[in-house]
Motif scaffolding. Structure first.
Motif, PDB file in Angstrom:
ATOM      1  N   SER A 182       0.816  -1.203   0.000  1.00 17.30           N
ATOM      2  CA  SER A 182       0.000   0.000   0.000  1.00 17.30           C
ATOM      3  C   SER A 182       0.858   1.265   0.000  1.00 17.30           C
ATOM      4  O   SER A 182       1.852   1.351   0.731  1.00 17.30           O
ATOM      5  CB  SER A 182      -0.915   0.010   1.229  1.00 17.30           C
ATOM      6  N   ILE A 184       0.177   3.898   1.408  1.00 18.87           N
ATOM      7  CA  ILE A 184       0.063   4.544   2.711  1.00 18.87           C
ATOM      8  C   ILE A 184       1.261   4.232   3.599  1.00 18.87           C
ATOM      9  O   ILE A 184       1.597   4.998   4.510  1.00 18.87           O
ATOM     10  CB  ILE A 184      -1.263   4.144   3.401  1.00 18.87           C
ATOM     11  N   TYR A 223      -0.747   0.296  11.568  1.00 21.73           N
ATOM     12  CA  TYR A 223      -1.664   0.165  10.442  1.00 21.73           C
ATOM     13  C   TYR A 223      -2.620  -0.999  10.660  1.00 21.73           C
ATOM     14  O   TYR A 223      -2.278  -2.005  11.298  1.00 21.73           O
ATOM     15  CB  TYR A 223      -0.889  -0.053   9.133  1.00 21.73           C
ATOM     16  N   THR A 231      -5.715  -4.158   1.754  1.00 20.69           N
ATOM     17  CA  THR A 231      -5.955  -2.728   1.907  1.00 20.69           C
ATOM     18  C   THR A 231      -5.511  -2.266   3.288  1.00 20.69           C
ATOM     19  O   THR A 231      -5.818  -2.914   4.290  1.00 20.69           O
ATOM     20  CB  THR A 231      -7.450  -2.405   1.726  1.00 20.69           C
ATOM     21  N   THR A 233      -4.990   0.947   6.214  1.00 14.96           N
ATOM     22  CA  THR A 233      -5.319   2.276   6.730  1.00 14.96           C
ATOM     23  C   THR A 233      -4.443   2.536   7.942  1.00 14.96           C
ATOM     24  O   THR A 233      -4.100   1.625   8.690  1.00 14.96           O
ATOM     25  CB  THR A 233      -6.805   2.389   7.129  1.00 14.96           C
ATOM     26  N   ARG A 234      -4.083   3.803   8.136  1.00 12.23           N
ATOM     27  CA  ARG A 234      -3.273   4.168   9.291  1.00 12.23           C
ATOM     28  C   ARG A 234      -4.184   4.426  10.483  1.00 12.23           C
ATOM     29  O   ARG A 234      -5.174   5.136  10.384  1.00 12.23           O
ATOM     30  CB  ARG A 234      -2.437   5.411   8.979  1.00 12.23           C
ATOM     31  N   GLY A 275      -9.962   2.069  13.796  1.00 18.07           N
ATOM     32  CA  GLY A 275      -9.868   3.319  13.055  1.00 18.07           C
ATOM     33  C   GLY A 275      -9.100   4.320  13.902  1.00 18.07           C
ATOM     34  O   GLY A 275      -8.264   5.080  13.413  1.00 18.07           O
TER      35      GLY A 275
END
Length: 340
Positions: A182, A184, A223, A231, A233-234, A275
């Motif tokens: 990724s 990111i 992450y 996939t 996300t941080r 999240g």
């Protein structure tokens, strides 16, 4: 699961550039915090896992091509000695796959030996090697250093590349591929003055809801990586976990992160499936012991490994004894969390 100078906290990066069966009684600290001191000359283990079937810890070795089993009283048994691996190869991150009675090991060959970055799988009952899967490049310019590993509920293994910013997947049968690359992972600038600036993705832990929690040493970021498609996300956290190395997830969802660079164990929780997260406690660790990785017992007691790999990577040290030490959150000690 974790090489520029003798100060560096991450074994694989140190190796990149700096280039038995014995026992001793365990000791117990105040408040029944368990410390296991074990004798295994020059083992210098970087990775640790817990095997609940035998109720023993498994540790790798910086140079000896072994996986050893350590009892709660400090007895040591060499479980696997893989002489088919190149001499002086490092066995780093470990994971136990109970469904298949296997232990998975991240393997890295020390320069100037022929390059080898791979995942090995061994039968826990016999010690026989089931496969050795070389881990592929994402691009020709990649630096490959297999560091940490964990396994999902289907027996697939996932390995972090601390020489780059991607994650491999190795199927139950041993087929390896790049799983998550990724963009990111490279969004946060890295301070080039950090002694561990070249150590990127490191600790990895599977969460039964279908994702991984992955740490990045040189940015202190965490992450969330989807186990189906990679996939990433941080996670928004109220602190930077600099030098983050080993990661473990308790049954109650609390995540533990160890750092050998700053000598801390952080305790994290999230109320929205990662999240956002909060560091609700931290515990000081012994920097000299080089606390790389953490393992959880079947009762979620947390133990950190003091494998002193900084000494081992220097090539100038001889050491007889190493430690596995229980770590607790002081804030949880009176909150009803059961440590028995």
């Amino acid at each position: 699961m974790t090489l520029l100078s003798l100060k560096l906290p991450f074994t694989a990066l140190l190796l990149l550039h700096l280039l038995l069966h014995v026992s001793t009684p365990a000791t117990v600290l105040a408040a029944s915090r368990h410390v296991i001191k074990f004798r295994s000359p020059n083992l210098f283990p970087e990775g640790i896992a817990y095997d609940p079937t035998s109720q023993r810890f498994l540790v790798g070795s910086l140079h000896q091509r072994t996986i050893s089993a350590i009892s709660g009283s400090g007895e040591v048994q060499i479980l696997i000695f893989d002489t088919s691996l190149p001499e002086n190869v490092g066995i780093f991150g470990l994971a136990v796959d109970l469904s298949s009675h296997r232990v998975l090991a991240a393997v890295y060959a020390i320069p100037p030996l022929a390059p080898l970055t791979a995942l090995a799988a061994y039968d826990l009952r016999t010690g026989n090697r089931l496969f050795l899967s070389p881990l592929p490049y994402s691009s020709p310019s990649d630096t490959l250093i297999a560091n940490d590993v964990d396994v999902d509920s289907n027996g697939n293994a996932y390995v972090t590349n601390s020489g780059g910013n991607f994650i491999w997947k190795v199927t139950k049968e041993g087929s390896a591929s790049v799983f998550s690359n990724s963009p990111i992972f490279t969004e946060i600038p890295v301070d080039p003055t950090l002694v561990y600036s070249n150590c990127s993705l490191n600790g990895i832990a599977y969460v039964s809801d279908g994702y991984f929690i992955v740490g990045q040493s040189n940015t202190g970021k965490i992450y969330k990586v989807d186990a189906e498609d990679g996939t990433a996300t941080r996670v928004d956290i109220n602190a930077n976990l600099m030098g983050a190395d080993g990661i473990a997830v308790r049954k109650d969802g609390v995540v533990l992160v160890a750092s050998p660079e700053v000598g801390k164990m952080w305790f994290l929780k999230s109320n929205d499936s990662w999240g956002h997260a909060e560091v609700f406690d931290e515990t000081a660790l012994d920097l000299d012991g080089f606390p790389t990785t953490v393992a959880l017992t079947e009762k979620d007691r947390a133990y950190v490994l003091y494998g002193r790999v900084r000494e081992g990577a220097s090539g100038k040290s001889e050491r007889e004894y190493f430690e596995i030490e229980e770590v607790r959150s002081e804030k949880e000690s009176g909150s009803g969390v059961n440590y028995i």
